[in-house]
Every structure is written in structure tokens, then in C-alpha cells.
Scaffold this motif. Sequence first.
Motif, mmCIF file in Angstrom:
data_model
loop_
_atom_site.group_PDB
_atom_site.id
_atom_site.type_symbol
_atom_site.label_atom_id
_atom_site.label_comp_id
_atom_site.label_asym_id
_atom_site.label_seq_id
_atom_site.Cartn_x
_atom_site.Cartn_y
_atom_site.Cartn_z
ATOM 1 N N UNK A 31 39.949 79.366 117.326
ATOM 2 C CA UNK A 31 40.361 78.774 118.742
ATOM 3 C C UNK A 31 41.920 78.852 118.981
ATOM 4 N N UNK A 32 42.609 79.457 118.098
ATOM 5 C CA UNK A 32 44.051 79.584 118.513
ATOM 6 C C UNK A 32 44.385 80.160 120.004
ATOM 7 N N UNK A 33 43.462 81.387 120.165
ATOM 8 C CA UNK A 33 43.741 81.837 121.482
ATOM 9 C C UNK A 33 43.089 81.452 122.587
ATOM 10 N N UNK A 34 42.669 80.099 122.537
ATOM 11 C CA UNK A 34 41.824 79.352 123.500
ATOM 12 C C UNK A 34 42.634 78.514 124.446
ATOM 13 N N UNK A 35 42.784 78.426 125.621
ATOM 14 C CA UNK A 35 43.308 77.647 126.658
ATOM 15 C C UNK A 35 42.612 76.468 126.912
ATOM 16 N N UNK A 36 42.908 75.238 126.788
ATOM 17 C CA UNK A 36 42.283 74.191 126.870
ATOM 18 C C UNK A 36 43.070 73.197 127.793
ATOM 19 N N UNK A 37 42.723 72.937 129.025
ATOM 20 C CA UNK A 37 43.335 71.940 129.907
ATOM 21 C C UNK A 37 43.284 70.509 129.069
ATOM 22 N N UNK A 38 43.981 69.619 128.852
ATOM 23 C CA UNK A 38 43.917 68.142 128.552
ATOM 24 C C UNK A 38 45.032 67.641 129.081
ATOM 25 N N UNK A 39 45.023 67.271 130.623
ATOM 26 C CA UNK A 39 46.201 66.863 131.035
ATOM 27 C C UNK A 39 46.337 65.549 131.069
ATOM 28 N N UNK A 40 45.248 64.703 131.532
ATOM 29 C CA UNK A 40 45.120 63.270 131.312
ATOM 30 C C UNK A 40 45.459 62.829 130.068
ATOM 31 N N UNK A 41 46.419 61.760 129.709
ATOM 32 C CA UNK A 41 46.772 61.228 128.241
ATOM 33 C C UNK A 41 45.508 60.925 127.541
ATOM 34 N N UNK A 42 44.311 60.575 128.234
ATOM 35 C CA UNK A 42 43.221 60.224 127.605
ATOM 36 C C UNK A 42 41.994 61.269 127.484
ATOM 37 N N UNK A 43 42.338 62.358 128.151
ATOM 38 C CA UNK A 43 41.502 63.639 128.169
ATOM 39 C C UNK A 43 40.916 63.981 126.812
#
Length: 439
Positions: free
Chosen positions: A188-200
Motif C-alpha cells: 500500500x505504499x504507493x496508494x493515496x488515501x484521503x483521510x482529511x477529517x481528524x476522525x476519518x
Amino acid sequence: MIGKSVISLIIFLIITFITYLITAGGLGAGGIGAVDLRSQFSFLSSTRNDTVIPCRTGLPLRVFMYDLPKRFNVAMFSRQFAGDNYPVTARNLPPWPRNSGLKQQHSVEYWMMASLLCENCTDADGSEAVRVSDPEAADVFFVPFFSSLSFNTHGRNMTDPDTEIDRQLQVDILKFLRQSIYWQRTEGRDHVIPMHHPNAFRFLREEVNASILIVADFGRYSKNMSNLQKDVVAPYMHVMESFLDDNSLDPYNSRTTLLFFRGRTVRKSEGVVRAKLEKILKGYSDVHYEASYATGESIKASSQGMRSSKYCLNPAGDTPSSNRLFDAIVSHCVPVIVSDRIELPFEDELDYNKFSIFFSVEEALTPGYMIQQLRKIPKEKWLEMWKRLKEITHHYEYQYPPKKDDAINMIWRQVRHKVPSERLAVNRARRLKVPDWWR
């Protein structure tokens, strides 16, 4: 004898030619130095499955986006997709809902997905990332799971029964990723995952801690989970409208309030500074410090207040960052940032000292100190910061289609900057017999 001499001469010339190419390759880009010998001689090539494709300099980042059922993204805000398991396309992409309120603060996941769906976006238009259909040709992989929206929709009350929906979506997306050969290839190192909310992604975020995460700050992440080396700090989407006609002949004197704050004053953790500042800043006629909750009328009043103030106070909230900073930027109100642990978007390209003022928590809580320092700043210096704000505001705009150097293109450029470190981690992990021996 002549035949052997000719063969020897040919071998000598081939060796000389190859040596020349290798030597020239060290002379830099351009000309014969740019030749890749592996592409010229098949016996020097390796199979694609064993090779991590290098990120190309000066060209758009090649992104493979997984086709996920809509329940992982747009079905959360558009009922028309309920039960629809077909992936989102440019033709059926719904606009971000206008009535989403504060949910839009953390909508970076939507705008990143939309930018990859854009059919008319090219590098000629300034696009920093293009979607590729062949995963073998990708520099990175994008996971269009709206984890922030999932929390805001299903898990906001924490104990609500709907929280189970948020948790189950995380379980399902993790199961999907673990079945992907491309996830397995690099863990998963080359995977981009949005996790913007602090509780996401709060239930299973530790399971994706090797990926490139798109975060608002590091306030609720351990150092083993998220850090600047691999992750991208992205701006909130501002709630207030951008000040497009800020063309006053005398902006300094027309902004009659010295320092402005309007928002919630009861916060947790580092945010307790807000309640203390309320007491310290009382009694100043040109300081506006008001406790308020985010409503339509409150946001409108805050926008007017920011546009009529020289400086806008940005103390930490429950986490080091808040949307208030980006509202101030698009209002051209010089941000006064009070936080000891804040990380800022695009800081390798933007010098925040040219359009912001910084105070430590200790300095801000020293009675009279902050106001005294702000009063010392000459008009000319403030005007320089105000002009700089007007120049950089476009870097904080989320829009579709994206435009050159806007928020989304800046984020994708930041992702590109993380790729070399990801490549290093992958390549080292493949050959080390004793992992992380130096720690």
C-alpha cells in the motif's frame, strides 16, 4: 585469422559503444545521455511485474483510480445512486451539494476524485495528475473512499447506531485493497488515501499507515501512523466566499478592526487556549473576539468581519488546524496563527511568513504581548502581506474542472514529491534481509 580479427574488432567496437553510452548517461538530461539502455537492449530489460516504474519529472503524475461501488463515495450525498454499484464517471458525477454545510470543509476526497474523472483536463491546462487505465503504468494508486464524508454522515455522534455503517465501510474497503495485487506488491505504499477529517477512517486507520495519506494535520495521529515524510497536508475547503473585489484604494485604513475572531471558544486539548484568549483580549476597542456557532448567519457575519479586519486570529481548535485559517486567506485578512504544533499545506512552495504572523501559545497568553506586537507592524509591512495574500489565494480554491495551481493541482504536486521516498521504501524492503536494521 582475418575472420577472428574482424570478430574481435566488432566486439571491441560494441563494448566501446556501450561504455560510451553509459558514460554519457552521467552527463545529465538531454541528448544521448538520456538513453535508457534497458529499452535499447532487450537482454538488459526486466519484466514490469518486478519493476517499480519511476515517477517522471516534469510530466503529470500517472494515477490509477480504483473503480469502487458508489456506496463508498457519492452515494453518501446523492440518493439517486442508492443501490447503484456501477463506478462514477465524468458523465454521472454529481456536483458537490450546496447545502452540505460544514461537511464541505473536508471534501478534498471529492475534488481529488473529480479531477481524475475530468475528460478535458490535460497537462497543457496545468493538470498535475492524469488518470491511467493501465495499473502497470501508474505512479500511484488513488482510493476514492470518502472516509471524511462517511464519518460526517454515519459516525458523527460516535455512539449513534449509524456508526456501524462507517465501520463496515472501512472493513469492506480494507478487504478490497488486500485482494489487490497492486496493494500487495508494495503493502500500500504507493496508494493515496484521503483521510482529511481528524476522525476519518478512525476504526482501521492503523491498517493503512504505509500509504500516502491526505490529512488536515497530524493532531490525532501517532508518529508511526502519519508524518511529513510520506503524507500530504491539504487545506480545508474554505466556507466563506473568496473576496474577489478587494480593490480598496486604502485597504489598511478601510479595515478598521485590528484583530478579529468569531467562533467556538470551548474546545478540547490545545484548543483550551481559545477560552483563555477571550479573557486576555477583552477591553480592546479595535479587537473583536466573539463566541459563536457555525450557522448560515454566523458564517455571513464572520465573512464581513474578516473583510473589515487587518488581522484574523487563528488559535488551535480540537486539533492544531482549523478551517478559519483558509477563510482568512481568501478574505485577505492576515492570519495570526497561535499553535505550537500546526503543519501547513504546500509549505515547500509557499513561505507563510510572507503573509502570516505566528505566536507560540505562551506568547499569545502573555497579557498585552500579542496586541503590542501587532501594533508595531508598520502599514507598509501589512500592505506587503495583504498583496501576497491576493497573489496566493488561488492555491486554496477547490473547483471542477480544476485550474492551474489551484488546491487540487497543488495537492497532486505534493503527492508527486512523496513518490521518491515511497520508491526508496519499496526498493529497500525488497532487498533487505533484516528489515529496518538501522533503528
